[in-house]
Design a protein around this motif. Structure first.
Motif, mmCIF file in Angstrom:
data_model
loop_
_atom_site.group_PDB
_atom_site.id
_atom_site.type_symbol
_atom_site.label_atom_id
_atom_site.label_comp_id
_atom_site.label_asym_id
_atom_site.label_seq_id
_atom_site.Cartn_x
_atom_site.Cartn_y
_atom_site.Cartn_z
ATOM 1 N N VAL A 123 -5.467 6.091 0.179
ATOM 2 C CA VAL A 123 -4.989 5.344 -0.988
ATOM 3 C C VAL A 123 -6.010 5.287 -2.115
ATOM 4 C CG1 VAL A 123 -3.488 3.924 0.458
ATOM 5 C CG2 VAL A 123 -5.789 3.111 -0.089
ATOM 6 N N ALA A 124 -7.188 5.858 -1.914
ATOM 7 C CA ALA A 124 -8.237 5.755 -2.933
ATOM 8 C C ALA A 124 -7.749 6.310 -4.271
ATOM 9 C CB ALA A 124 -9.479 6.522 -2.472
ATOM 10 N N GLN A 161 -3.723 1.776 -3.848
ATOM 11 C CA GLN A 161 -4.985 1.214 -3.365
ATOM 12 C C GLN A 161 -4.994 -0.292 -3.581
ATOM 13 O OE1 GLN A 161 -8.489 2.889 -5.166
ATOM 14 N NE2 GLN A 161 -9.911 1.644 -3.969
ATOM 15 N N GLN A 170 -5.110 5.593 -5.868
ATOM 16 C CA GLN A 170 -3.659 5.677 -5.999
ATOM 17 C C GLN A 170 -3.085 4.389 -6.588
ATOM 18 O OE1 GLN A 170 -1.807 8.510 -5.038
ATOM 19 N NE2 GLN A 170 -3.855 9.395 -4.832
ATOM 20 N N ASP A 197 -8.058 3.814 4.001
ATOM 21 C CA ASP A 197 -8.607 3.645 2.654
ATOM 22 C C ASP A 197 -8.761 4.981 1.930
ATOM 23 O OD1 ASP A 197 -8.845 0.831 2.708
ATOM 24 O OD2 ASP A 197 -10.670 0.979 3.902
ATOM 25 N N ILE A 233 0.824 -1.213 0.000
ATOM 26 C CA ILE A 233 0.000 0.000 0.000
ATOM 27 C C ILE A 233 0.857 1.262 0.000
ATOM 28 C CG2 ILE A 233 -2.061 -1.040 1.016
ATOM 29 C CD1 ILE A 233 -1.174 0.006 3.753
#
Length: 293
Positions: free
Chosen positions: A104-105, A84, A107, A101, A57
């Motif tokens: 990283v949405a 993500q 990404q 979350d 991640i």
């Protein structure tokens, strides 16, 4: 009186020890025309411990230029990206890393860009390379072709007076702290440690690491050893392996070339009580810490 003066007065009293926030040094040692190589310190944050089931991640890679004797001349700009995963990040991972979350949405990390950034490196280093290498080799095949070293396993920190191997403990022992569990910060803290003389020997940590990483070792697997000898093997430093891979299931020990014959003699005399043919595998920095051994 400024803060540094106050810190020095506290330390001079003998009753206080002051930790300073890490200010990464771009040029830990002055270049003097010595031959150099490019090193790459890497760190991944993941959704778990299993590279087969879990995902990266966050990835950070920090390049640095070093002399063959271990002096670090320059620290470059970092490659740092979030990614993500296919499944939501477990709450316990977010609690450790600070990555959730929402962060990283959308990404992504492109393996081709990772490969291009890492390509110039003559050596890849991680703090717990047995973890990072297995994730990175699955993510970007370039890492299967690079030599690796481990700043946690290949420096005898205990002999230098440190009481733990975690990066934060080592940093505190060296007199600084940093914002932990974000990949770039971990890389910069580790590079600072490598550029610093070890507290007892006075040898640069990277010098000691290179001396351990360069020569090959030999892995001896005590396959089908008697069960009632397991405590004797553990006391001698053997570790148990039953993970998938080419190595057989059993107790194993890595030794230098000079110690191989003596170790085989010990196993035959003290563990098996008879002549045996055991698997002995040569391991160098190109395979060490990978799933291949």
């Amino acid at each position: 009186m400024n803060l540094e003066d106050m810190a020095q007065r506290l330390e001079a009293s003998g009753d206080y020890r002051v930790l300073r926030r890490l200010v990464p040094r771009r040029h830990p040692h002055l270049a003097d025309g010595s031959a150099t190589r490019i090193g790459l310190f890497v760190d991944v944050e993941t959704t778990g411990l299993d590279p087969v089931r879990h995902e990266i991640i966050e990835l950070a890679m920090v390049p640095f230029t070093y002399a063959l004797d271990g002096r670090i001349f320059a620290v470059g700009d970092a490659f740092q990206h979030l990614r993500q995963p296919a499944e939501p990040i477990p709450p316990e991972i977010s609690a450790i890393t600070g990555i959730d979350d929402a962060m990283v949405a959308g990404q992504t990390i492109e393996p081709a860009k990772v490969a291009a950034f890492a390509a110039p490196a003559a050596l890849v280093i991680a703090h717990n390379a047995a973890f990072d290498r297995r994730f990175l080799e699955r993510f970007c095949p370039l890492f299967t072709r690079k030599p690796w070293a481990c700043s946690m396993a290949q420096i005898d920190w205990a002999a230098e007076g440190h009481e733990g191997l975690k990066l934060a403990y080592l940093a505190a022992g060296a007199g600084f702290f940093y914002d932990r569990h974000r990949a770039e910060n971990d890389c910069l803290a580790a590079i600072e440690l490598l550029a610093t003389p070890l507290p007892k020997s006075g040898i640069l940590a990277l010098t000691r690491l290179l001396a351990q990483a360069r020569p090959p070792t030999w892995r001896i697997v005590a396959e089908d050893s008697p069960y009632d000898r397991k405590d004797q093997l553990k006391a001698r430093g053997y570790r148990w392996s039953d993970r998938p891979g080419p190595a057989p299931r059993g107790w194993y020990l890595d030794v230098d070339e000079a110690g191989g014959e003596a170790e085989l003699a010990f196993l035959q005399a003290e563990i098996y009580g008879r002549p045996v043919q055991l698997q002995v595998t040569r391991i160098d920095a190109y395979d060490r810490f990978s799933e291949r051994c």
